[in-house]
Design a protein around this motif. Structure first.
Motif, PDB file in Angstrom:
ATOM      1  N   ARG A  82       8.220  67.776  77.672  1.00 50.41           N
ATOM      2  CA  ARG A  82       9.370  67.478  78.521  1.00 50.41           C
ATOM      3  C   ARG A  82      10.380  68.590  78.287  1.00 50.41           C
ATOM      4  O   ARG A  82      11.223  68.510  77.400  1.00 50.41           O
ATOM      5  N   ALA A  84      13.465  70.995  79.383  1.00 42.76           N
ATOM      6  CA  ALA A  84      14.682  70.865  80.178  1.00 42.76           C
ATOM      7  C   ALA A  84      15.428  72.192  80.198  1.00 42.76           C
ATOM      8  O   ALA A  84      15.715  72.758  79.139  1.00 42.76           O
ATOM      9  N   CYS A  86      18.725  73.916  80.489  1.00 43.47           N
ATOM     10  CA  CYS A  86      20.120  73.521  80.263  1.00 43.47           C
ATOM     11  C   CYS A  86      21.022  74.748  80.260  1.00 43.47           C
ATOM     12  O   CYS A  86      20.739  75.724  79.564  1.00 43.47           O
ATOM     13  N   SER A  91      24.283  68.603  79.603  1.00 46.09           N
ATOM     14  CA  SER A  91      22.876  68.465  79.992  1.00 46.09           C
ATOM     15  C   SER A  91      21.964  68.451  78.768  1.00 46.09           C
ATOM     16  O   SER A  91      20.996  67.688  78.721  1.00 46.09           O
ATOM     17  N   THR A  95      19.678  65.213  78.047  1.00 43.30           N
ATOM     18  CA  THR A  95      18.222  65.306  78.105  1.00 43.30           C
ATOM     19  C   THR A  95      17.581  64.884  76.790  1.00 43.30           C
ATOM     20  O   THR A  95      16.472  64.375  76.765  1.00 43.30           O
ATOM     21  N   ASN A  99      15.856  61.637  77.929  1.00 42.18           N
ATOM     22  CA  ASN A  99      14.493  62.081  78.247  1.00 42.18           C
ATOM     23  C   ASN A  99      13.665  62.406  77.016  1.00 42.18           C
ATOM     24  O   ASN A  99      12.485  62.706  77.153  1.00 42.18           O
ATOM     25  N   ALA A 101      13.661  65.093  75.536  1.00 45.70           N
ATOM     26  CA  ALA A 101      13.122  66.425  75.821  1.00 45.70           C
ATOM     27  C   ALA A 101      12.741  67.103  74.518  1.00 45.70           C
ATOM     28  O   ALA A 101      13.457  67.008  73.518  1.00 45.70           O
TER      29      ALA A 101
END
Length: 148
Positions: A82, A84, A86, A91, A95, A99, A101
């Motif tokens: 995952r 991301a 940014c 963010s 994330t 998420n 991430a």
């Protein structure tokens, strides 16, 4: 925590800043290259970082190219990754919290070193929230990966 690092030629200089910052923090990392500003193909280096995180060799990854877009696309092709992109601390925090991430991507041509180091710290220091709704959503991502 072991961190996998990688970049293409466009991200090389910023990655050197990140490495120096990680050294100051006493954090361990493996540098998967590239090792100069000579032109290279970003998928080669994004793949190395994604494989290191996917296999568990490293817990998190940071990949830098000119925009962060290309390396993000490549890393997200790997099951369980995952990644991301940014360009701000909000963010990076979101994330990680929402998420979970495991790879941060950044664009050296769009994010300056001062901000980039703050983003790195936020990404590395923010835990996954573990909230049920986020766990459920991540499980749905994994289900999509398994259906492919």
């Amino acid at each position: 925590m072991m961190i996998a690092l990688g970049c293409d030629h466009g991200g090389y200089e910023l990655l050197q800043e990140v490495k120096a910052h990680l050294d100051k923090r006493g954090l361990e990392y493996k540098d998967f290259g590239t090792y100069s500003t000579d032109s290279v193909d970003y998928p080669d280096y994004a793949s190395k970082v994604a494989c290191a995180v996917q296999s568990g060799e490293c817990e998190r990854g940071i990949i830098i190219c000119g925009t962060g877009i290309g390396v993000s696309i490549v890393a997200n092709k790997f099951k369980g990754i995952r990644a991301a992109l940014c360009g701000d601390c909000f963010s990076a925090e979101a994330t990680r919290q929402h998420n979970d991430a495991n790879i941060l991507t950044m664009g050296a041509r769009v994010t300056g070193p001062g901000l980039a180091l703050k983003i790195v710290d936020t990404f590395l220091d923010t835990p996954f929230s573990g909230d049920e709704r986020h766990v459920r959503r991540i499980a749905k991502i994994a289900q999509i990966e398994n259906e492919q």
